[in-house]
Design an enzyme around this catalytic site. Structure first.
Site, PDB file in Angstrom:
ATOM      1  N   HIS A   1      -1.899  -5.493   1.610  1.00  0.00           N
ATOM      2  CA  HIS A   1      -3.148  -6.249   1.421  1.00  0.00           C
ATOM      3  C   HIS A   1      -2.764  -7.609   0.866  1.00  0.00           C
ATOM      4  CE1 HIS A   1      -7.080  -7.496  -0.094  1.00  0.00           C
ATOM      5  NE2 HIS A   1      -6.429  -7.856  -1.184  1.00  0.00           N
TER       6      HIS A   1
ATOM      7  N   TYR B   1     -12.748  -2.236  -2.541  1.00  0.00           N
ATOM      8  CA  TYR B   1     -13.211  -2.141  -1.159  1.00  0.00           C
ATOM      9  C   TYR B   1     -14.725  -1.967  -1.056  1.00  0.00           C
ATOM     10  CZ  TYR B   1      -8.343  -1.935   0.185  1.00  0.00           C
ATOM     11  OH  TYR B   1      -7.031  -2.253   0.388  1.00  0.00           O
TER      12      TYR B   1
ATOM     13  N   ASN C   1      -1.970   0.328   6.983  1.00  0.00           N
ATOM     14  CA  ASN C   1      -1.441  -0.946   7.468  1.00  0.00           C
ATOM     15  C   ASN C   1      -0.550  -1.689   6.472  1.00  0.00           C
ATOM     16  OD1 ASN C   1      -3.383  -1.888   5.736  1.00  0.00           O
ATOM     17  ND2 ASN C   1      -4.511  -3.067   7.256  1.00  0.00           N
TER      18      ASN C   1
ATOM     19  N   LYS D   1       0.814  -1.210   0.000  1.00  0.00           N
ATOM     20  CA  LYS D   1       0.000   0.000   0.000  1.00  0.00           C
ATOM     21  C   LYS D   1       0.853   1.267   0.000  1.00  0.00           C
ATOM     22  CE  LYS D   1      -3.878  -2.290   2.306  1.00  0.00           C
ATOM     23  NZ  LYS D   1      -4.769  -2.247   3.480  1.00  0.00           N
TER      24      LYS D   1
ATOM     25  N   GLU E   1      -9.481 -10.637  -7.487  1.00  0.00           N
ATOM     26  CA  GLU E   1      -8.558  -9.516  -7.327  1.00  0.00           C
ATOM     27  C   GLU E   1      -7.451  -9.533  -8.384  1.00  0.00           C
ATOM     28  OE1 GLU E   1      -7.341  -9.810  -3.238  1.00  0.00           O
ATOM     29  OE2 GLU E   1      -9.303  -9.152  -2.519  1.00  0.00           O
TER      30      GLU E   1
END
Length: 144
Positions: A115, A49, A112, A9, A126
């Site tokens: 993913h 998301y 965080n 990310k 995905e």
């Protein structure tokens, strides 16, 4: 042989952790089947998301995921989905144990680092979302 999607990310990219994160996967014996560096579009972020769209933090999540470049990886290997999830650690930085990617690198807050797909179905969806199949017919038609 399984495949899974991993996204380093924007905070992982900003903090120059790409190499260290990829090294962990390679040391575990996983192969990189595909990789690209790009900034996630708002459209892709909202699609990815969508399952969180009714949550209060959704808009902040979309802003975060589109705030800078990410690294998309397709990793392959035996039990890659489950093992990568274990390597990544708990979603919330405070809950991630040392030795996991989030436990070692994630800072307190909502960013965080990484993913990883959580199931075979999610991985397939995905991977197709971020690495759409190459259509050779379109390329040939464009040459005409």
């Amino acid at each position: 042989m399984e495949r899974t999607l991993v996204i380093i990310k924007p905070d992982g990219v900003r903090r120059h952790l790409i190499g260290r994160i990829i090294q962990r996967f390679e040391e575990k014996g996983f192969a990189i089947a595909e990789m690209k560096f790009a900034t996630m579009t708002e459209k892709l972020a909202k699609e990815h998301y969508q399952h969180l769209s009714n949550r209060s933090f959704f808009d902040d999540l979309i802003d975060y995921m589109t705030s800078g470049p990410v690294v998309y990886l397709v990793l392959t290997g035996e039990d890659v989905i489950d093992l990568v999830r274990k390597m990544v650690g708990a979603t919330k930085a405070a809950d991630a144990v040392p030795g996991t990617i989030r436990g070692d690198f994630a800072l307190p807050g909502t960013e965080n680092i990484i993913h990883a797909s959580d199931s075979r179905d999610a991985a397939n969806t995905e991977i197709t979302r971020f690495f759409p199949p190459f259509d050779t017919k379109k390329v040939e038609d464009a040459k005409k």
